[in-house]
Design a protein around this motif. Structure first.
Motif, short mmCIF file in Angstrom:
data_model
loop_
_atom_site.label_atom_id
_atom_site.label_comp_id
_atom_site.label_asym_id
_atom_site.label_seq_id
_atom_site.Cartn_x
_atom_site.Cartn_y
_atom_site.Cartn_z
N GLN A 37 0.84 -1.19 0.00
CA GLN A 37 0.00 0.00 0.00
C GLN A 37 0.88 1.24 0.00
N VAL A 38 0.59 2.15 -0.92
CA VAL A 38 1.35 3.40 -1.04
C VAL A 38 0.44 4.57 -0.75
N GLU A 39 1.03 5.70 -0.42
CA GLU A 39 0.24 6.84 0.04
C GLU A 39 -0.14 7.81 -1.07
N SER A 40 0.61 7.83 -2.18
CA SER A 40 0.32 8.80 -3.23
C SER A 40 0.84 8.28 -4.56
N SER A 41 0.37 8.88 -5.65
CA SER A 41 0.84 8.46 -6.97
C SER A 41 2.33 8.78 -7.18
N PRO A 42 2.88 9.91 -6.69
CA PRO A 42 4.33 10.08 -6.83
C PRO A 42 5.11 8.99 -6.11
N ASP A 43 4.66 8.59 -4.93
CA ASP A 43 5.34 7.51 -4.22
C ASP A 43 5.27 6.21 -5.04
N LEU A 44 4.10 5.95 -5.59
CA LEU A 44 3.91 4.73 -6.37
C LEU A 44 4.87 4.68 -7.56
N PHE A 45 4.93 5.77 -8.32
CA PHE A 45 5.75 5.75 -9.54
C PHE A 45 7.23 5.90 -9.24
N ARG A 46 7.59 6.50 -8.13
CA ARG A 46 8.99 6.50 -7.73
C ARG A 46 9.45 5.06 -7.52
N ASP A 47 8.63 4.28 -6.82
CA ASP A 47 9.00 2.89 -6.56
C ASP A 47 8.95 2.04 -7.82
N LEU A 48 8.01 2.31 -8.71
CA LEU A 48 7.96 1.58 -9.97
C LEU A 48 9.20 1.88 -10.83
N LEU A 49 9.52 3.14 -10.98
CA LEU A 49 10.64 3.52 -11.83
C LEU A 49 11.98 3.09 -11.23
N ASP A 50 12.05 3.02 -9.91
CA ASP A 50 13.28 2.57 -9.25
C ASP A 50 13.39 1.06 -9.17
N GLY A 51 12.30 0.34 -9.49
CA GLY A 51 12.33 -1.11 -9.45
C GLY A 51 11.98 -1.71 -8.11
N THR A 52 11.58 -0.89 -7.15
CA THR A 52 11.15 -1.41 -5.85
C THR A 52 9.83 -2.15 -5.97
N LEU A 53 8.97 -1.67 -6.86
CA LEU A 53 7.71 -2.34 -7.19
C LEU A 53 7.83 -2.97 -8.58
N ASP A 54 7.19 -4.13 -8.75
CA ASP A 54 7.18 -4.80 -10.05
C ASP A 54 6.02 -4.33 -10.93
#
Length: 306
Positions: A37-54
Motif C-alpha cells: 500500500q502506497v500513500e500517493s501516486s508520486p510515491d507509487l511511480f517512484r517505486d515503480l521507476l526505481d524497481g522497488t515495485l514490479d
C-alpha cells in the motif's frame, strides 16, 4: 508451474486481487503477489521507476503522466506501460463532507486530491465545473485544492473536516455515504465512458513478469461479473475494505455493473481511455504533445499477447 513473486503497489486493498488469490487463480497462472500500500501516486511511480515495485494498480492518467510528461511530480519519466484494464471507475464520484448538500456550498472551501495534476483531480474539476464551480487555472477559481494522497487518506480527510470534497470510489464511497457524505455527481455521468484502474509495469521485462498477473485478474473478473464468485467477493470485500455485509453487497453490485464495474477480459476500451486523456488535455492545455499518446507507436499500451 513456478511462482514468480511480484511486489504490486496499490492505493487501497484490491478486492479483485484478493479474490484471484482466494479462488486459486493466481496459483493457476504461476504467480504470487505481495500487495504494497502506497500513500500517493508520486510515491507509487517512484517505486515503480526505481524497481522497488514490479507492477501497480493505478489510474491510466498516472501512466500517461509518468511516461510522457517530464513536469510530473517526480520530474522524470520512464517506460511505464498499461498491461490491462481492471475497472471502469467502481463508483468514482465527487463526495462532499457531511453537512454539505450542494456544490454551491463548496465556494471558498478546500477540496482534496491525490495530486493536483492527476487524473482523479481532473475528474473532480470537471464534475465541479459541471455543477457551476470554476476550476483551478480558470482565473478566479471558486475553491482551493489540497494534496492529500491516496483514497484512504482522502476519505479520512473528508470525514474529519480537512477537506470539503474529494473523489472517492472502489468501496470508499460506500463508507463515505454511510458516514453522511453527499454524492454530488459521478465521473461517468459527467465525463462519459471512463477507465478507472489499470495494471501497469515498467519496461519489457516488467511487462513480461506481470503478464501472468494480468491473465489471472482478467479471468477472475470474467467469473465475478456474471455472479459466479459472489460469496467469495462478499467475504473479501468485508475483510479488505472494512465493509459491513450491506456495504459489501452494494460493492458486489458495483463490481458487476457494465458501466462502472470490472473489465471482464482486461481489454482497454479506447473510448474510455480517450475520456481520461481528454480530461488531462482540458485541464493541462500545455500537454498538447499528448494528442497522439494513444497511437500504437507511442508504446503506452502493451500489445496483448494473452
Amino acid at each position: 508451474m513456478s511462482h514468480r513473486p511480484l511486489s504490486v503497489g496499490v492505493f487501497s486493498p484490491s478486492v479483485l486481487l484478493r479474490v484471484a488469490r482466494s479462488v486459486g487463480l493466481l496459483q493457476e497462472h504461476g504467480v504470487s503477489v505481495t500487495e504494497v500500500q502506497v500513500e500517493s501516486s508520486p510515491d507509487l511511480f517512484r517505486d515503480l521507476l526505481d524497481g522497488t515495485l514490479d507492477a501497480a494498480f493505478t489510474s491510466p492518467d498516472n501512466v500517461i503522466a509518468y511516461r510522457f510528461t517530464p513536469d510530473n511530480p517526480l520530474g522524470r519519466t520512464g517506460d511505464a506501460r498499461i498491461l490491462a484494464a481492471l475497472d471502469r471507475g467502481l463508483g468514482l464520484g465527487v463526495y462532499a463532507r457531511p453537512g454539505v448538500t450542494a456544490a454551491v456550498q463548496l465556494r471558498g472551501t478546500t477540496v482534496g486530491v491525490d495530486a493536483p495534476g492527476s487524473g482523479y483531480a481532473f475528474g473532480l474539476y470537471a464534475v465541479l465545473e459541471s455543477l457551476g464551480l470554476r476550476p483551478p487555472g480558470s482565473g478566479r477559481r471558486d475553491y482551493a485544492v489540497r494534496t492529500l494522497g491516496g483514497t484512504p487518506r482522502r476519505l479520512s480527510a473528508l470525514l474529519d473536516g480537512r477537506c470539503a470534497a474529494t473523489v472517492l470510489g472502489a468501496g470508499s464511497e460506500l463508507l463515505a455515504e454511510d458516514a453522511g457524505a453527499t454524492r454530488l455527481a459521478g465521473l461517468v455521468e459527467v465525463c462519459g465512458r471512463y477507465l478507472g484502474t489499470v495494471l501497469t509495469a515498467v519496461g519489457p521485462h516488467g511487462a513480461r513478469a506481470a503478464r501472468p498477473l494480468a491473465e489471472a485478474l482478467a479471468r477472475t473478473a470474467q467469473l465475478i461479473v456474471p455472479g459466479e464468485l459472489d460469496a467469495t467477493v462478499l467475504r473479501e470485500a468485508r475483510t479488505a475494505l472494512g465493509l459491513t455485509p450491506q456495504q459489501a453487497a452494494r460493492h458486489v453490485t458495483r463490481l458487476r455493473d457494465p458501466d462502472e464495474g470490472l473489465v471482464p477480459d482486461g481489454t482497454v476500451d479506447l473510448a474510455a481511455l480517450r475520456t481520461v486523456l481528454a480530461l488531462r488535455l482540458r485541464h493541462r492545455p500545455g500537454d498538447r504533445s499528448l494528442a497522439t499518446a494513444l497511437e500504437p507507436e507511442r508504446g503506452l499500451l502493451e500489445p496483448r499477447t494473452w
